[in-house]
Motif scaffolding. Structure first.
Motif, PDB file in Angstrom:
ATOM      1  N   GLY A 157       0.793  -1.225   0.000  1.00  0.00           N
ATOM      2  CA  GLY A 157       0.000   0.000   0.000  1.00  0.00           C
ATOM      3  C   GLY A 157       0.824   1.272   0.000  1.00  0.00           C
ATOM      4  O   GLY A 157       0.413   2.292   0.565  1.00  0.00           O
ATOM      5  N   ALA A 158       1.999   1.233  -0.640  1.00  0.00           N
ATOM      6  CA  ALA A 158       2.878   2.403  -0.664  1.00  0.00           C
ATOM      7  C   ALA A 158       2.444   3.400  -1.732  1.00  0.00           C
ATOM      8  O   ALA A 158       2.294   3.036  -2.901  1.00  0.00           O
ATOM      9  N   GLU A 159       2.280   4.645  -1.334  1.00  0.00           N
ATOM     10  CA  GLU A 159       1.955   5.715  -2.277  1.00  0.00           C
ATOM     11  C   GLU A 159       3.031   6.805  -2.299  1.00  0.00           C
ATOM     12  O   GLU A 159       2.846   7.858  -2.914  1.00  0.00           O
ATOM     13  N   GLY A 160       4.139   6.537  -1.628  1.00  0.00           N
ATOM     14  CA  GLY A 160       5.274   7.446  -1.684  1.00  0.00           C
ATOM     15  C   GLY A 160       6.148   7.104  -2.876  1.00  0.00           C
ATOM     16  O   GLY A 160       5.699   6.483  -3.834  1.00  0.00           O
ATOM     17  N   PRO A 161       7.433   7.481  -2.859  1.00  0.00           N
ATOM     18  CA  PRO A 161       8.324   7.161  -3.973  1.00  0.00           C
ATOM     19  C   PRO A 161       8.453   5.647  -4.166  1.00  0.00           C
ATOM     20  O   PRO A 161       8.645   4.905  -3.192  1.00  0.00           O
ATOM     21  N   VAL A 162       8.340   5.211  -5.400  1.00  0.00           N
ATOM     22  CA  VAL A 162       8.500   3.792  -5.748  1.00  0.00           C
ATOM     23  C   VAL A 162       9.487   3.720  -6.898  1.00  0.00           C
ATOM     24  O   VAL A 162       9.307   4.396  -7.917  1.00  0.00           O
ATOM     25  N   ALA A 163      10.542   2.916  -6.735  1.00  0.00           N
ATOM     26  CA  ALA A 163      11.587   2.886  -7.756  1.00  0.00           C
ATOM     27  C   ALA A 163      12.128   1.480  -7.950  1.00  0.00           C
ATOM     28  O   ALA A 163      12.152   0.661  -7.019  1.00  0.00           O
ATOM     29  N   LEU A 164      12.577   1.225  -9.179  1.00  0.00           N
ATOM     30  CA  LEU A 164      13.313   0.018  -9.524  1.00  0.00           C
ATOM     31  C   LEU A 164      14.745   0.443  -9.821  1.00  0.00           C
ATOM     32  O   LEU A 164      14.986   1.274 -10.700  1.00  0.00           O
ATOM     33  N   VAL A 165      15.694  -0.096  -9.079  1.00  0.00           N
ATOM     34  CA  VAL A 165      17.103   0.232  -9.262  1.00  0.00           C
ATOM     35  C   VAL A 165      17.785  -0.940  -9.965  1.00  0.00           C
ATOM     36  O   VAL A 165      17.734  -2.074  -9.479  1.00  0.00           O
TER      37      VAL A 165
END
Length: 429
Positions: A157-165
């Motif tokens: 349920g994350a709505e902050g920054p979401v990234a694939l590194v």
């Protein structure tokens, strides 16, 4: 002063062990999880061994529709994230969702899903022009690596920054480093961070066969991964995932969280030299280690254990041996060093996070995992590489390093919560 970041939850899906506690038992017992490949017929390939995960999707709690939608790497990540959140004791539903971040690393994305679909669409490679109408509805998701991070974000349920590194074999360290920075700068209060890779497919085997990076020791899979041993002949390909819950330290302490350790230093460098080659002096890795120590306000003598990249290739093992001597000085000879790749293989982008999880558990248990299969040390690798058997060892600071194709070099420092080193440290990039 930047905010401090601690580890409060760990989840792991690794060869030979699904779950955090099983993972630690495997490491502390020095067991290897390498075997002849079973996920496909390896007979045509030079290297026919790997470290596979015995993964039952139903037993892992995944619904059939999730399994239909997700690549194997995404399944690993979601299951690891669930365990990490449970372990942390956090009620994510009580958090403002925009203050929750996700950072996932992966070197090769949805390799297995993509190859399986190509085999179908091309009629096993016989057709140059493929008919997209035969593809599964979720084929686009396999093409976009960020799908892996999105699946974890949906799960928590994350709505902050979401990234694939994706920085090759340092992805798992760099994804955690990115999450640490988000919390330090105040962009997020909690981060679900780690990495996943499921690269065990014919195309991956063919690629590594071409450059002769993987071991041809097919007759003895259990002992094929031999970092720092004079008889080593390449790394053992693997799959797996590890995910951590990271929190701002004060908030974690306020809620009485169990804290595995604090991430106090992080730095990355590149050798700008060669796609797969390494300079023998280890200068770039040494620079990353030195910068991480400086930003943590620690001295080389504070380091109590080094989790080596230790892939089991002569080039890498000698490169990082030189890097440890260059960055840690005479103290390099006094520090226990080991490579858990000797037990769980090299899962490309995932291994950095798996190794950070291992370091956090080593700090908690005050035990150094061994380098399995190290019976005849390479004379050029003359440090204390903790052969065969785990070692009880008092330590406050652990250094974990990674080295990746493209010249990427990353160093991360963990400190035991409550130690003088943790009190002095701060992290950076």
């Amino acid at each position: 002063m930047s905010r401090r970041v601690v580890i409060t939850g760990i989840g792991a899906v690794v060869p030979g062990a699904v779950g955090r506690e099983a993972f630690w038992r495997l490491l502390s017992e020095g067991r290897t999880a390498t075997r002849r490949i079973t996920l496909f017929d390896p007979a045509p390939f030079r290297s026919q061994v790997a470290a596979e995960v015995d993964f039952d999707t139903a037993a892992a709690g995944l619904e059939p529709r999730q399994v239909r939608r997700m690549d194997r790497a995404a399944c690993f990540a979601v299951v690891s994230a669930r365990e990490a959140v449970r372990d942390s004791g956090l009620d994510l539903a009580a958090l403002p969702p925009e203050r929750l971040a996700v950072s996932i690393g992966s070197a090769v994305g949805c390799t297995m899903g993509l190859e399986e679909e190509y085999v179908v669409l091309s009629d096993r490679g016989r057709k140059w022009l493929v008919d997209h109408e035969y593809g599964v509805p979720h084929l686009y998701g396999y093409m976009v690596p960020s799908t892996l991070a999105a699946e974890v974000a949906w799960e928590v349920g994350a709505e902050g920054p979401v990234a694939l590194v994706s920085t090759g074999c340092t992805s798992g360290l760099d994804s955690i480093g990115h999450a640490v920075q988000l919390i330090e700068e105040g962009t997020a209060d909690v981060a679900v961070a780690g990495a996943t890779d499921a690269p065990l497919s014919p195309i991956t085997s063919a690629c590594f066969d071409a450059i002769k990076a993987t071991t041809p020791n097919n007759a003895d899979p259990e002992h094929a991964s031999r970092p720092f041993d004079r008889d080593r002949d390449g790394f053992v390909l693997a799959e797996g995932s590890a995910v951590l819950v990271l929190e701002e330290r004060t908030a974690a302490e306020r809620r009485g969280a169990r804290i595995y350790g604090e991430i106090v230093g992080f730095a990355g460098r590149s050798n700008a030299y060669h796609m797969t080659g390494l300079r023998p002096d280890g200068r770039e890795m040494a620079e990353a280690i030195t910068v991480a120590l400086d930003r943590a306000r620690l001295d080389p003598t504070d380091v109590g254990y080094v989790n080596a990249h230790g892939s089991g290739t002569k080039q890498n093992d000698r490169h990082e041996t030189a890097a440890f001597k260059r960055s840690l000085g005479a103290h390099a000879y006094d520090i226990p060093v080991s490579s858990i790749k000797s037990m769980v293989g090299h899962s490309l982008g995932a291994i950095g996070s798996i190794e950070v999880a291992a370091c956090a558990l080593a700090l908690r248990h005050q035990v150094v995992p061994p380098t399995a299969n190290l019976h005849h040390p390479d004379p050029q690798c003359d440090l204390d590489y903790v052969p065969v058997t785990a070692r009880d060892h008092s330590m406050d600071v652990v250094l974990s390093v990674g080295s990746g194709f493209g010249g990427f070099q990353t160093a991360m420092l963990l400190a035991r919560h409550g130690s003088a080193a943790a009190a002095a440290g701060r992290s950076g990039s």
